[in-house]
Design an enzyme around this catalytic site. Structure first.
Site, PDB file in Angstrom:
ATOM      1  CE  LYS A 195      42.998  40.230  31.087  1.00 34.91           C
ATOM      2  NZ  LYS A 195      44.155  40.888  31.287  1.00 34.91           N
ATOM      3  CE  LYS A 251      41.599  47.185  36.154  1.00 33.41           C
ATOM      4  NZ  LYS A 251      41.664  46.757  34.775  1.00 33.41           N
ATOM      5  CE  LYS A 295      47.347  43.363  37.314  1.00 26.16           C
ATOM      6  NZ  LYS A 295      47.790  43.049  35.962  1.00 26.16           N
TER       7      LYS A 295
HETATM    8  P1  ATP Z   1      44.305  42.636  34.788  1.00 28.04           P
HETATM    9  O1  ATP Z   1      43.173  42.886  35.745  1.00 28.04           O
HETATM   10  O2  ATP Z   1      44.831  41.240  34.769  1.00 28.04           O
HETATM   11  O3  ATP Z   1      45.391  43.691  34.856  1.00 28.04           O
HETATM   12  P2  ATP Z   1      43.038  44.057  32.707  1.00 28.04           P
HETATM   13  O4  ATP Z   1      41.598  43.765  32.577  1.00 28.04           O
HETATM   14  O5  ATP Z   1      43.469  45.308  33.405  1.00 28.04           O
HETATM   15  O6  ATP Z   1      43.678  42.784  33.371  1.00 28.04           O
HETATM   16  P3  ATP Z   1      45.112  44.521  30.787  1.00 28.04           P
HETATM   17  O7  ATP Z   1      45.593  43.653  29.680  1.00 28.04           O
HETATM   18  O8  ATP Z   1      45.973  44.712  31.988  1.00 28.04           O
HETATM   19  O9  ATP Z   1      43.687  43.982  31.251  1.00 28.04           O
HETATM   20  O10 ATP Z   1      44.762  45.949  30.220  1.00 28.04           O
HETATM   21  C1  ATP Z   1      44.645  46.238  28.850  1.00 28.04           C
HETATM   22  C2  ATP Z   1      44.194  47.675  28.702  1.00 28.04           C
HETATM   23  O11 ATP Z   1      42.844  47.826  29.114  1.00 28.04           O
HETATM   24  C3  ATP Z   1      45.017  48.671  29.547  1.00 28.04           C
HETATM   25  O12 ATP Z   1      45.266  49.814  28.757  1.00 28.04           O
HETATM   26  C4  ATP Z   1      44.094  48.999  30.693  1.00 28.04           C
HETATM   27  O13 ATP Z   1      44.333  50.289  31.204  1.00 28.04           O
HETATM   28  C5  ATP Z   1      42.738  48.911  30.011  1.00 28.04           C
HETATM   29  N1  ATP Z   1      41.673  48.622  30.958  1.00 28.04           N
HETATM   30  C6  ATP Z   1      41.598  47.511  31.733  1.00 28.04           C
HETATM   31  N2  ATP Z   1      40.477  47.537  32.474  1.00 28.04           N
HETATM   32  C7  ATP Z   1      39.841  48.699  32.167  1.00 28.04           C
HETATM   33  C8  ATP Z   1      38.614  49.299  32.608  1.00 28.04           C
HETATM   34  N3  ATP Z   1      37.843  48.705  33.502  1.00 28.04           N
HETATM   35  N4  ATP Z   1      38.254  50.483  32.070  1.00 28.04           N
HETATM   36  C9  ATP Z   1      39.034  51.099  31.148  1.00 28.04           C
HETATM   37  N5  ATP Z   1      40.198  50.586  30.699  1.00 28.04           N
HETATM   38  C10 ATP Z   1      40.603  49.398  31.193  1.00 28.04           C
HETATM   39 MG    MG Z   2      45.566  45.593  33.880  1.00 30.47          MG
END
Ligand code: ATP
Ligand code: MG
Length: 332
Positions: free
Chosen positions: A198, A195, A112
């Site tokens: 966002k 992955k 990040k």
């Molecule tokens: P950022 O990229 O800003 O960290 P994020 O998309 O990872 O955002 P979070 O709020 O950090 O969103 O994660 C919320 C939950 O979703 C966490 O438990 C994380 O492990 C899960 N998660 C995020 N992206 C994935 C993915 N691509 N596949 C499976 N689980 C995910």
């Molecule tokens: Mg995350």
């Protein structure tokens, strides 16, 4: 009942399909078997710059989506992290227990801060895994439903809980990650080795639950696959197709093996078109329910107020014990 705890950031407004399949769906399932606490982690959101009005709106929007996904305030405790001040308080204690080198090894921070530009990333972003440790330990959680990307943070939580317990006496439950292997990492539709996130390189690979369904359908139809033609699950050689099979299987409940069989002899186009339709059918009522919850902010806020009250009762007790164990003089 064992305890479950998890949190999700309100940063982007809409949750994405990775959030739903990797995490939120497990939140819903664990309501049935666990004493479950789920929170919108606004304090984590401010580790990167946020517009105040947007953050406030997105926090409600996150809660509405969690309810729309199936969280039931009668069967779980749903709250906003900043409504429970004990998170920041135990967070400080945990900061003081963590080695600098130990914190520096967190790969999420490295990823990040690289995206932010190292000079622009905050100390808050650096220590956010340690706040997460406090989030989990406050509730004496046994299980933490998360995606694969969070595994290292749960390991850190276990290490710090054990360190605290051995230094000051048994205080914290040692939690375990609850990661469902098949959906632990949903990949970007344009870059199926990354992955779904966002902060994706291109919005074309990111499926947001609140986007216009026709926009998401198009993303599925233009998902990156490979130059082969066989529909087969093979994460190494066919990451794009494997990701589509994973999503299809998760949304329909059909096993990947059964999908491979039913798509034998068919082209990638058929899989993509079917998946687009399946997703739209699933997401349409989800979006409607989210709008209903959003349309009634009083009810939403009262759900969150009750949740915070329930959460605080548990968190305050744990914090008091921890403060006492480390020798902080109680206020008279
Ligand atoms: P950022 O990229 O800003 O960290 P994020 O998309 O990872 O955002 P979070 O709020 O950090 O969103 O994660 C919320 C939950 O979703 C966490 O438990 C994380 O492990 C899960 N998660 C995020 N992206 C994935 C993915 N691509 N596949 C499976 N689980 C995910
Ligand atoms: Mg995350």
């Amino acid at each position: 009942r064992p305890r479950a705890l998890s949190g999700i950031q309100p940063t982007a407004g809409s949750f994405h399909l990775g959030n739903y399949l990797g995490a939120i769906r497990q939140y819903v399932a664990l309501q049935e078997t666990h004493d479950a606490f789920y929170m919108v982690v606004d304090l984590h959101a401010i580790t990167v710059p946020q517009d105040p009005a947007t953050l406030r709106a997105n926090t409600r929007l996150a809660a509405a989506q969690l309810l729309a996904a199936g969280l039931d305030p009668d069967r779980c405790t749903l709250f906003v992290q900043s409504h429970v001040p004990e998170h920041a308080q135990l967070g400080w204690v945990m900061n003081c227990l963590t080695g600098f080198g130990e914190a520096s090894r967190m790969t999420q921070f490295k990823d990040k801060s690289a995206k932010q530009g190292a000079d622009r990333s905050t100390v808050g972003l650096f220590t956010y895994p340690i706040l997460q440790v406090a989030d989990i330990l406050l509730y004496q959680a046994d299980a933490v439903p998360v995606g694969e990307d969070q595994r290292q943070h749960i390991e850190l939580t276990r290490d710090l809980a054990e360190r605290f317990n051995s230094r000051f006496g048994g205080t914290f439950t040692i939690p375990a990650p609850h990661i469902v292997r098949e959906v632990a990492k949903i990949y970007d539709l344009q870059d199926p080795t990354a992955k779904m996130s966002k902060s994706a390189a291109t919005p074309k690979g990111l499926v947001n639950l609140l986007d216009e369904p026709s926009v998401s359908a198009k993303k599925f139809r233009s998902a990156v696959t490979d130059t082969d033609t066989v529909i087969r699950f093979d994460e190494t050689d066919k990451p794009g197709v494997s990701n589509l099979l994973t999503i299809h299987s998760a949304l329909t409940g059909t096993t990947v093996a059964a999908l491979e069989e039913s798509y034998a002899g068919k082209g990638y186009g058929a899989l993509k078109t079917d998946l687009a339709e399946i997703f739209v059918a699933w997401v349409t009522p989800f979006r409607e329910r989210t709008q209903e919850y959003l349309g009634d902010p009083e009810t939403l806020d009262s759900v969150l107020a009750k949740g915070a009250e329930k959460a605080r009762a548990v968190a305050a007790e744990t914090l008091a014990t921890a403060y006492d164990r480390i020798g902080l003089l109680p206020a008279k």
